[in-house]
Motif scaffolding. Sequence first.
Motif, PDB file in Angstrom:
ATOM      1  N   GLN A  62       0.813  -1.217   0.000  1.00  0.00           N
ATOM      2  CA  GLN A  62       0.000   0.000   0.000  1.00  0.00           C
ATOM      3  C   GLN A  62       0.849   1.271   0.000  1.00  0.00           C
ATOM      4  OE1 GLN A  62      -3.282  -0.470  -0.410  1.00  0.00           O
ATOM      5  NE2 GLN A  62      -2.695  -2.641  -0.421  1.00  0.00           N
ATOM      6  N   ALA A  63       2.162   1.133   0.127  1.00  0.00           N
ATOM      7  CA  ALA A  63       3.030   2.316   0.174  1.00  0.00           C
ATOM      8  C   ALA A  63       2.996   3.053  -1.167  1.00  0.00           C
ATOM      9  CB  ALA A  63       4.455   1.905   0.509  1.00  0.00           C
ATOM     10  N   PRO A  64       2.741   4.360  -1.161  1.00  0.00           N
ATOM     11  CA  PRO A  64       2.623   5.113  -2.415  1.00  0.00           C
ATOM     12  C   PRO A  64       3.977   5.512  -2.990  1.00  0.00           C
ATOM     13  CG  PRO A  64       2.234   6.571  -0.574  1.00  0.00           C
ATOM     14  CD  PRO A  64       2.480   5.210   0.019  1.00  0.00           C
ATOM     15  N   VAL A  65       4.756   4.517  -3.374  1.00  0.00           N
ATOM     16  CA  VAL A  65       6.101   4.796  -3.860  1.00  0.00           C
ATOM     17  C   VAL A  65       6.514   3.742  -4.884  1.00  0.00           C
ATOM     18  CG1 VAL A  65       7.126   3.505  -1.944  1.00  0.00           C
ATOM     19  CG2 VAL A  65       8.504   5.180  -3.153  1.00  0.00           C
ATOM     20  N   GLY A  93       6.241  -1.195  -7.519  1.00  0.00           N
ATOM     21  CA  GLY A  93       5.384  -0.098  -7.101  1.00  0.00           C
ATOM     22  C   GLY A  93       4.187  -0.526  -6.297  1.00  0.00           C
ATOM     23  N   PRO A  94       3.280   0.418  -6.041  1.00  0.00           N
ATOM     24  CA  PRO A  94       2.096   0.144  -5.228  1.00  0.00           C
ATOM     25  C   PRO A  94       1.244  -0.968  -5.827  1.00  0.00           C
ATOM     26  CG  PRO A  94       2.355   2.507  -5.634  1.00  0.00           C
ATOM     27  CD  PRO A  94       3.325   1.810  -6.516  1.00  0.00           C
ATOM     28  N   GLY A  95       0.620  -1.742  -4.952  1.00  0.00           N
ATOM     29  CA  GLY A  95      -0.285  -2.793  -5.393  1.00  0.00           C
ATOM     30  C   GLY A  95       0.398  -4.077  -5.785  1.00  0.00           C
ATOM     31  N   GLN A  96       1.731  -4.139  -5.687  1.00  0.00           N
ATOM     32  CA  GLN A  96       2.465  -5.342  -6.057  1.00  0.00           C
ATOM     33  C   GLN A  96       3.025  -6.023  -4.815  1.00  0.00           C
ATOM     34  OE1 GLN A  96       5.147  -3.353  -8.894  1.00  0.00           O
ATOM     35  NE2 GLN A  96       4.250  -4.623 -10.506  1.00  0.00           N
ATOM     36  N   ASP A  97       2.965  -7.344  -4.801  1.00  0.00           N
ATOM     37  CA  ASP A  97       3.541  -8.137  -3.722  1.00  0.00           C
ATOM     38  C   ASP A  97       5.033  -8.295  -4.007  1.00  0.00           C
ATOM     39  OD1 ASP A  97       4.055  -9.815  -1.632  1.00  0.00           O
ATOM     40  OD2 ASP A  97       3.174 -11.585  -2.555  1.00  0.00           O
TER      41      ASP A  97
END
Length: 329
Positions: A62-65, A93-97
């Motif tokens: 969830q980190a916006p980076v 980036g965000p949304g990736q495991d």
Amino acid sequence: MLYQGTEARLMHHAVGSHVVPHRLRVPGTGAVRARLRVLHRGEIALYQISYGAHAELRLDAQAPVYLVHLLHNGGGRVTVDGRDMPLSPVVTGPGQDTVLRFTPETTALVLRIPRRVVDAAIRPYAGALDTDTPLRFEPVLDPANDEVRQWLSLAHSFASMVDSGLLTRSPDTAAHFEQMLVHGLLACQSHSLSGGAAPRGGPVGAPVALRRALAFCEEHASEPISVADIAAASHMSVRTLQEKFRTHLGVTPLAHLRHVRLAGAHADLLAVAEGRSDDTVTGIALRWGFSHLGRFGSLYRAAYGRLPSQTTRMGDVELYAAAGRRQAG
């Protein structure tokens, strides 16, 4: 130096605070010889990271980076949504495991781009963005792709300029370089809005005429072209051309052409340093339109922090290795 020491919890806090929130696991005794160094901090940031131990970082999805893992030595892997690959060159980036795995010898060079910067860059072209769904990049940056290879060269040049100290003396240059890196990444790397949303040959959102001008500069940089030639090729008047460059790139057409020529010369000088060419500094300068060798040397040193002859003796790979040795020492 943001952190240097043997306590994993302090390194965890430093990386989590400055780079990206994550869960850290250090197998065995949990002992580290960790270092976190910031090389540049602006709208985007550049870090050098090492743990001196086996370390696993599970990034907060969830980190916006966005993190661009530019370069590493000593081994290391990354797993993105179940896909395992070398630690670099990769973009996450965000949304990736995402799970990063460092070995004791790993030193990584990581570019940090906040999501808001990427969103701002894509918005003029993509229109209204779904604020709940972040842009996703294809993780692997493939150097076999010409455009990706050029972008990686630009990013490595940015790191060289940081290492030289030039960007700390010229905030405007730093800001311009940052924008080139962000827009260039969107243009060269496949992502979830590709298929028309990431135009080639210029910044995201750039007018078609400006993109024609940029493409003309890339294709004819080694030829004796003028501003009038660029304007004619892009179907604009000289005045309109200058206005478009100033509005979208913050530079003049000639300044951009000079940058393209210097980048071409830089690539050729690195080829000499790496043993892939036996060309001379004079030959390279003349090939890229620099007839005055003293002026070429001054411009090149201002852009890359060292003289052309120094680059032929020490390529970027050696530069980063030297930086790693300094940090390890």
